[in-house]
Design a protein around this motif. Structure first.
Motif, PDB file in Angstrom:
ATOM      1  N   PRO A 267       0.915   1.277 -16.441  1.00  0.00           N
ATOM      2  CA  PRO A 267       0.991   2.457 -15.419  1.00  0.00           C
ATOM      3  C   PRO A 267       0.402   1.939 -14.002  1.00  0.00           C
ATOM      4  O   PRO A 267      -0.746   0.934 -14.164  1.00  0.00           O
ATOM      5  CB  PRO A 267       0.130   3.597 -15.713  1.00  0.00           C
ATOM      6  CG  PRO A 267      -0.661   3.043 -16.748  1.00  0.00           C
ATOM      7  CD  PRO A 267       0.100   1.793 -17.604  1.00  0.00           C
ATOM      8  N   ASP A 268       0.895   1.900 -12.891  1.00  0.00           N
ATOM      9  CA  ASP A 268       0.446   1.875 -11.706  1.00  0.00           C
ATOM     10  C   ASP A 268       0.051   0.234 -11.444  1.00  0.00           C
ATOM     11  O   ASP A 268      -1.234  -0.009 -11.177  1.00  0.00           O
ATOM     12  CB  ASP A 268      -0.836   2.724 -11.207  1.00  0.00           C
ATOM     13  CG  ASP A 268      -0.396   3.978 -11.376  1.00  0.00           C
ATOM     14  OD1 ASP A 268       0.540   4.559 -10.809  1.00  0.00           O
ATOM     15  OD2 ASP A 268      -1.331   4.981 -11.688  1.00  0.00           O
ATOM     16  N   PRO A 269       0.982  -0.583 -11.606  1.00  0.00           N
ATOM     17  CA  PRO A 269       0.751  -1.898 -11.537  1.00  0.00           C
ATOM     18  C   PRO A 269       0.507  -2.652 -10.146  1.00  0.00           C
ATOM     19  O   PRO A 269       0.233  -3.919 -10.190  1.00  0.00           O
ATOM     20  CB  PRO A 269       1.817  -2.569 -12.239  1.00  0.00           C
ATOM     21  CG  PRO A 269       3.235  -1.625 -11.948  1.00  0.00           C
ATOM     22  CD  PRO A 269       2.487  -0.273 -11.944  1.00  0.00           C
ATOM     23  N   PHE A 270       0.975  -1.817  -9.106  1.00  0.00           N
ATOM     24  CA  PHE A 270       1.165  -2.740  -7.744  1.00  0.00           C
ATOM     25  C   PHE A 270       0.200  -1.991  -6.832  1.00  0.00           C
ATOM     26  O   PHE A 270       0.838  -1.599  -5.795  1.00  0.00           O
ATOM     27  CB  PHE A 270       2.383  -2.772  -7.249  1.00  0.00           C
ATOM     28  CG  PHE A 270       3.396  -3.553  -8.271  1.00  0.00           C
ATOM     29  CD1 PHE A 270       3.188  -4.930  -8.213  1.00  0.00           C
ATOM     30  CD2 PHE A 270       4.200  -3.172  -9.019  1.00  0.00           C
ATOM     31  CE1 PHE A 270       4.080  -5.788  -9.040  1.00  0.00           C
ATOM     32  CE2 PHE A 270       5.181  -4.047  -9.836  1.00  0.00           C
ATOM     33  CZ  PHE A 270       4.888  -5.435  -9.890  1.00  0.00           C
ATOM     34  N   GLN A 271      -1.240  -1.631  -7.217  1.00  0.00           N
ATOM     35  CA  GLN A 271      -2.118  -0.893  -6.097  1.00  0.00           C
ATOM     36  C   GLN A 271      -2.751  -1.757  -5.267  1.00  0.00           C
ATOM     37  O   GLN A 271      -3.139  -1.135  -4.329  1.00  0.00           O
ATOM     38  CB  GLN A 271      -2.917   0.065  -7.154  1.00  0.00           C
ATOM     39  CG  GLN A 271      -2.219   1.024  -8.115  1.00  0.00           C
ATOM     40  CD  GLN A 271      -1.503   1.982  -7.272  1.00  0.00           C
ATOM     41  OE1 GLN A 271      -1.949   2.600  -6.429  1.00  0.00           O
ATOM     42  NE2 GLN A 271      -0.179   2.187  -7.746  1.00  0.00           N
ATOM     43  N   LEU A 275       0.548  -7.664  -1.981  1.00  0.00           N
ATOM     44  CA  LEU A 275       1.257  -7.466  -3.182  1.00  0.00           C
ATOM     45  C   LEU A 275       0.750  -8.834  -4.143  1.00  0.00           C
ATOM     46  O   LEU A 275       0.660  -8.381  -5.437  1.00  0.00           O
ATOM     47  CB  LEU A 275       2.806  -7.401  -2.998  1.00  0.00           C
ATOM     48  CG  LEU A 275       3.667  -7.274  -4.243  1.00  0.00           C
ATOM     49  CD1 LEU A 275       3.373  -5.910  -4.598  1.00  0.00           C
ATOM     50  CD2 LEU A 275       5.066  -7.448  -3.820  1.00  0.00           C
ATOM     51  N   TRP A 276       0.856 -10.015  -3.789  1.00  0.00           N
ATOM     52  CA  TRP A 276       0.507 -10.875  -4.649  1.00  0.00           C
ATOM     53  C   TRP A 276      -0.859 -10.841  -5.431  1.00  0.00           C
ATOM     54  O   TRP A 276      -0.953 -11.310  -6.623  1.00  0.00           O
ATOM     55  CB  TRP A 276       0.464 -12.324  -3.860  1.00  0.00           C
ATOM     56  CG  TRP A 276      -0.655 -12.339  -2.867  1.00  0.00           C
ATOM     57  CD1 TRP A 276      -0.706 -12.049  -1.471  1.00  0.00           C
ATOM     58  CD2 TRP A 276      -1.983 -12.836  -3.237  1.00  0.00           C
ATOM     59  NE1 TRP A 276      -2.109 -12.340  -1.054  1.00  0.00           N
ATOM     60  CE2 TRP A 276      -2.559 -12.802  -1.798  1.00  0.00           C
ATOM     61  CE3 TRP A 276      -2.645 -13.467  -4.167  1.00  0.00           C
ATOM     62  CZ2 TRP A 276      -4.056 -13.236  -1.753  1.00  0.00           C
ATOM     63  CZ3 TRP A 276      -3.865 -13.766  -4.251  1.00  0.00           C
ATOM     64  CH2 TRP A 276      -4.802 -13.885  -3.091  1.00  0.00           C
ATOM     65  N   ARG A 277      -1.896 -10.025  -4.781  1.00  0.00           N
ATOM     66  CA  ARG A 277      -3.089 -10.114  -5.674  1.00  0.00           C
ATOM     67  C   ARG A 277      -2.891  -9.507  -7.060  1.00  0.00           C
ATOM     68  O   ARG A 277      -3.589  -9.735  -7.970  1.00  0.00           O
ATOM     69  CB  ARG A 277      -4.215  -9.209  -4.855  1.00  0.00           C
ATOM     70  CG  ARG A 277      -4.661 -10.025  -3.720  1.00  0.00           C
ATOM     71  CD  ARG A 277      -5.920  -9.109  -2.857  1.00  0.00           C
ATOM     72  NE  ARG A 277      -6.776  -8.572  -4.028  1.00  0.00           N
ATOM     73  CZ  ARG A 277      -7.398  -7.556  -3.440  1.00  0.00           C
ATOM     74  NH1 ARG A 277      -7.257  -6.861  -2.423  1.00  0.00           N
ATOM     75  NH2 ARG A 277      -8.490  -7.256  -4.381  1.00  0.00           N
ATOM     76  N   ASN A 278      -2.013  -8.578  -7.098  1.00  0.00           N
ATOM     77  CA  ASN A 278      -1.732  -7.768  -8.325  1.00  0.00           C
ATOM     78  C   ASN A 278      -1.209  -8.612  -9.460  1.00  0.00           C
ATOM     79  O   ASN A 278      -1.609  -8.500 -10.675  1.00  0.00           O
ATOM     80  CB  ASN A 278      -0.551  -6.770  -8.254  1.00  0.00           C
ATOM     81  CG  ASN A 278      -0.809  -5.632  -7.283  1.00  0.00           C
ATOM     82  OD1 ASN A 278      -1.624  -4.718  -7.536  1.00  0.00           O
ATOM     83  ND2 ASN A 278      -0.376  -5.795  -5.862  1.00  0.00           N
ATOM     84  N   PHE A 279      -0.770  -9.957  -9.172  1.00  0.00           N
ATOM     85  CA  PHE A 279      -0.336 -10.773 -10.264  1.00  0.00           C
ATOM     86  C   PHE A 279      -1.601 -11.663 -10.867  1.00  0.00           C
ATOM     87  O   PHE A 279      -1.483 -12.293 -11.851  1.00  0.00           O
ATOM     88  CB  PHE A 279       0.550 -11.731  -9.837  1.00  0.00           C
ATOM     89  CG  PHE A 279       2.166 -10.818  -9.279  1.00  0.00           C
ATOM     90  CD1 PHE A 279       2.889 -10.834 -10.588  1.00  0.00           C
ATOM     91  CD2 PHE A 279       2.195 -10.404  -8.258  1.00  0.00           C
ATOM     92  CE1 PHE A 279       4.191 -10.252  -9.986  1.00  0.00           C
ATOM     93  CE2 PHE A 279       3.580  -9.980  -7.687  1.00  0.00           C
ATOM     94  CZ  PHE A 279       4.400  -9.487  -9.015  1.00  0.00           C
TER      95      PHE A 279
END
Length: 379
Positions: A267-271, A275-279
């Motif tokens: 859930p909520d993977p791109f908070q 954006l690149w920090r999420n990876f």
């Protein structure tokens, strides 16, 4: 020197001809292959221990306990109460202490300090073993032809690893950081596996004469070698992804399988922004990528194994059987690691099995390129 005139009636077959010495191709520049191989085996064991100790250092949150890089003077640990107090005071200045470990006692600090000191000391031992071994064989002119550059390459990689190690640690000393940067941890661990891979490959090569390797290569299976090279690269990518998981403790999130929580996707993977920090920093997304990559790696392993089991060489087939078995074991350990939120003893077993699997893949790849001779009965 004048030669004796030959009679016109002398038979051509009566003339003595020089006889070629056996092993002439391999005799020149042979060097101390066996002794160098033993030396590299010692380095191999030390690097495996180093990777294991490094994993335990990370799992015990010990990596930031030493806040300076002193390659020479740092080899001597604190010997007096004042020296220990100074080290502890330096640790108290970094965010890991102020925001996470405030109130830690000196005795508790000594535990994490010894883990990190032991990790660094082992790195110094590896460097010393390499330097003494290389100097010994070089001064005695026992390094085989074409191997000086390879052995120097190992030393250069070892020195680079020390620099990257401090580059990694320094990232965790900055404001707002409670751990080292995950991508720097991945770089550090990745280079350790690269070093281990080169040492293993050199040990394989030195186990046979150059002439035997040249002969074996003619029987090599190019397609299988190419596929196993792809498997090696894919496994290395998975190792880097595992380091990213360890770097942010993502293995302790979502202790469920096969789902992640209540769904397939976390859930909520791109908070996080950008954006690149999420990876790199989102627990759920990083673990999800590691899981999906593991599934794909397992499938590709089966594909390579199906090609390897058609090899005409018994030992090559066995090498790929070992890879398949270890891949299955590693996948099971990975699932257990996730289900139990990555306890230290299971997490370190997962990392150690990755080392064994990595070497098994390299061994199978070597056998695809240089098949071992076999009897007709074994065909």
């Amino acid at each position: 020197m004048a030669t004796k005139p030959r009679s016109i009636f002398e038979e051509v077959d009566d003339v003595q001809k020089p006889v070629a010495a056996p092993g002439g191709i391999d005799g020149r520049g042979r060097g101390a292959r066996g002794a160098i191989r033993v030396w590299l085996m010692i380095l191999f064991v030390l690097v495996v221990v180093m990777i294991t100790v490094g994993g335990l250092t990370r799992l015990t949150d010990s990596g930031l306990s030493i806040t300076e890089w002193a390659p020479l003077s740092g080899s001597v640990p604190p010997m007096t109460d004042d020296a220990w107090a100074a080290e502890f005071e330096a640790y108290k200045q970094i965010p890991e202490y102020t925001q996470q470990n405030a109130g830690m006692s000196l005795s508790e600090f000594k535990v994490i300090y010894w883990w990190e000191w032991g990790h660094r000391q082992l790195g110094r031992v590896i460097g010393l073993v390499w330097a003494l071994g290389f100097a010994y064989f070089a001064l005695r002119k026992q390094i085989p032809a074409g191997w000086t550059g390879r052995l120097l390459w190992l030393g250069a990689l070892g020195g680079l690893q020390g620099v990257i190690g401090w580059w990694m640690v320094s990232s965790g000393l900055r404001d707002g950081m409670l751990d080292v940067a995950s991508y720097r941890l991945a770089t550090h661990l990745g280079l350790a596996f690269v070093i281990l891979g080169f040492i293993a490959w050199y040990v394989f090569l030195l186990g046979r004469r150059e002439a035997d390797l040249m002969q074996a290569r003619r029987s090599g299976e190019h397609k299988l070698f190419s596929m196993s090279t792809g498997l090696m690269h894919f496994a290395f990518l998975q190792i880097l992804l595992g380091a990213l998981v360890a770097g942010i403790d993502a293995g302790r999130a979502f202790p469920t399988w096969p789902l992640m929580g209540d769904g397939f996707f976390p859930p909520d993977p791109f908070q996080l922004e950008p954006l690149w920090r999420n990876f790199f920093e989102d627990d759920g997304l990083v673990q999800f990528i590691h899981r999906m990559s593991g599934y794909l790696l397992s499938i590709f392993t089966v594909v390579v194994w199906l090609r390897g089991r058609r090899s005409p060489h018994v030992k090559t087939r066995f090498g790929f059987n070992v890879v398949l078995a270890l891949m299955a074991l590693q996948m099971v350990i990975g699932i257990v690691t996730a289900l139990y939120s990555a306890p230290a003893h299971i997490a370190i077993l997962h990392q150690f099995t990755a080392v064994v699997l990595w070497v098994a893949i390299l061994r199978a790849r070597y056998l695809a390129r240089y098949p071992l001779p076999q009897s007709i009965r074994g065909t």
